[in-house]
Enzyme design. Sequence first.
Site, mmCIF file in Angstrom:
data_model
loop_
_atom_site.group_PDB
_atom_site.id
_atom_site.type_symbol
_atom_site.label_atom_id
_atom_site.label_comp_id
_atom_site.label_asym_id
_atom_site.label_seq_id
_atom_site.Cartn_x
_atom_site.Cartn_y
_atom_site.Cartn_z
ATOM 1 N N SER A 73 20.314 33.629 53.285
ATOM 2 C CA SER A 73 18.949 33.125 53.169
ATOM 3 C C SER A 73 18.619 32.738 51.735
ATOM 4 O O SER A 73 19.099 33.347 50.781
ATOM 5 C CB SER A 73 17.937 34.175 53.647
ATOM 6 N N CYS A 74 17.808 31.704 51.627
ATOM 7 C CA CYS A 74 17.218 31.315 50.350
ATOM 8 C C CYS A 74 15.730 31.661 50.435
ATOM 9 O O CYS A 74 15.304 32.399 51.323
ATOM 10 C CB CYS A 74 17.420 29.822 50.084
ATOM 11 N N LYS A 75 14.925 31.128 49.544
ATOM 12 C CA LYS A 75 13.499 31.479 49.515
ATOM 13 C C LYS A 75 12.785 31.062 50.797
ATOM 14 O O LYS A 75 12.011 31.831 51.372
ATOM 15 C CB LYS A 75 12.826 30.820 48.309
#
Length: 249
Positions: free
Chosen positions: A165-167
Amino acid sequence: GYTKSTGQDNKCLITHIGVARCGATNGRDLVLTLCLEPTFFHKLPPVIQSRHIPVRAVMFSQGINEMQSIANSMGSYGIQDDINNQSIRHLENYFTTYKAWHLSQSKRSGQDGMPTVSFVEGLEERLKRLRRIVTDATGSGKKSIEVLTESAAFVREINGCRFTSCKSAKDRTGMSVTLEQTRILTDHHSLDDEVTAERSTMLMRLHGTRLETCYKNINKHQYAFNSFQLSMLPKEYRPPAAAAGKVAS
């Protein structure tokens, strides 16, 4: 604290999240209690039906966007280095236990030990490679994407449960997931041509399910990268031009 999540069939999935002392740990652990239908519960090995199941959690971090470029130029990457070095140590410790268990299972089943030994030795080499990657990345101020790709590949090989996951969990995450999907095709499904692999990655980014995640977020089948952001991404994480645009995320 308590929380409750239900699926479409209204059967409880999570009944309790709390903090408690478990087993031989010295600290206080996060304990997640899950609700399972009796039919499925009784299929679990008896040894885990009446006790906590410990989970070894590690996290590898590598920024790939323009903000990471700025952080690198300012020398602000110490926390990321600390996270990765701590995680590789935890992973090495876990693998020691995993190796002993894997070899003992082979002896217990009476199987020829050579394939198992060869498999474990291969994993050891991959873990040593990951250690070198993390060590080389420490203090370098560079975007070492192999920290992400090799840690993901190793954990998958030892049947670990992985999350990426990223932001926003859609744009950079979509690039990472499709890159990993191609890695799986290469490692396990004979996709051994580099050009075909790259095309496969781009096709998944252009027509795959990751765009549906974008649509749920911004009502557009488009990754939220403008031209400047695209130029700052490592080439392996860039989407096709037709699938990227300057949109509110």
